[in-house]
Write an enzyme that holds these catalytic residues in place. Structure first.
Site: not given
Ligand code: RIB
Ligand code: CA
Length: 305
Positions: A11, A242
């Site tokens: 995303d 992340h």
């Molecule tokens: O909580 C972190 C996630 O949420 C990551 O994938 C960031 O890109 C958002 O989508």
């Molecule tokens: Ca993400």
């Protein structure tokens, strides 16, 4: 060394863009395609941003557009204060030259998994809607993937959207519930470990100063994300990697320590989207409980720009 075939569902999003760069630049991986979803931004924007990032990286990996909305909810708000108005932080906005594939994301996933039985790793770093729809359409793929690596959830620490919920699971808890019950071989890369993988601002300035146009592009993108982290978590000294950690786990599983657990997703009430450990239950997920954050960070930095 044979490169591992992966599909990366994004995303895109600043940390998604960094994950795309990490995957494309890693010879251990053969990126069959990106699939896109709503989440940090709309799916249309996620598709466009994915094409832009690939173009910047000189990659012609295909992009298949996916879910516009969660399975049973309506999403109207997007965290533009985190990922920027266009989703790529402060990076200059350009129109991509390429278009997405005509094949929808769900069909792309099923076709690729069936064409390479037992070989494909699916990496999900956004809401799990495309994966839930794929296993609903073709439940047989659960036994045909090599592994599924998911950035999402918070098992032994607080969430980042509510005290219980992490953003990707919160964006479509019903999809996550379907995925965790599906029998897919899941590795969960949650906030338990990703909040420990910090990219310091000083390292981003090295990209800006020494890595030409591409370095400046990714630095403009990432500085915006780091500003959000500094506001949200004063003194944190960087932004969490992340989505890149999910790629890191595919390249080198020794970056993390895993524990087998029964994970259930709450789909209602105050704890909505919590990924809770159910003690004594039949394990369904390998959960990352520890990470060698410095070794991972250096590996990530050695590859991305
Ligand atoms: O909580 C972190 C996630 O949420 C990551 O994938 C960031 O890109 C958002 O989508
Ligand atoms: Ca993400």
């Amino acid at each position: 060394m044979t490169a591992k075939p992966i599909i990366l569902d994004v995303d895109t999003g600043v940390d998604d863009a960094l994950a795309i760069a990490y995957a494309i630049r890693s010879p251990e991986l053969d990126v069959l395609g990106l699939t896109t979803t709503f989440g940090n931004i709309t799916v249309k924007e996620a598709t466009r941003n994915s094409l832009i990032v690939l173009e910047k990286l000189g990659s012609d990996v295909p992009v298949a557009s996916g879910a516009e909305q969660p399975l049973r909810r309506v999403k109207t708000d997007y965290p533009r204060h985190i990922h920027g108005e266009h989703g790529l932080g402060g990076a200059e906005w350009v129109e991509p030259k390429r278009k997405p594939l005509p094949t929808p994301a769900v069909d792309f996933i099923i076709e690729q998994v069936r064409a390479r039985e037992g070989q494909v790793t699916l990496v999900f770093v956004g809401p799990l809607t495309n994966l839930a729809l794929a296993v609903q359409k073709d439940p047989g793929i659960a036994g045909l993937v090599d592994q599924v690596v998911i950035m999402g959830g918070a098992v032994r620490r607080r969430g980042n959207v509510t005290p219980y919920a992490e953003a990707n699971i919160y964006s479509d808890p019903e999809a996550a519930d379907i995925v965790f019950r599906s029998g897919l071989p899941i590795t969960l890369v949650g906030l338990d470990v990703t909040m420990r993988t910090l990219l310091p601002s000083s390292r981003v300035q090295v990209w800006r100063e020494r890595s030409g146009e591409l370095g400046r592009y990714f630095a403009d993108m990432t500085d915006f994300y780091i500003d959000f982290y500094e506001k949200g978590y004063p003194g944190i000294g960087g932004c969490a990697l992340h989505d890149p950690l999910a790629i890191g786990v595919v390249i080198d599983p020794s970056f993390v320590t895993l524990e087998r657990m029964r994970i259930v997703v709450d789909t209602e009430g105050e704890t909505l989207a919590r990924t809770a450990e159910q003690p004594g239950g039949e394990p369904n997920v390998s959960v990352c409980v520890d990470v060698q954050e410095e070794r991972f960070l250096e590996h990530f930095l050695s590859r991305v720009i």
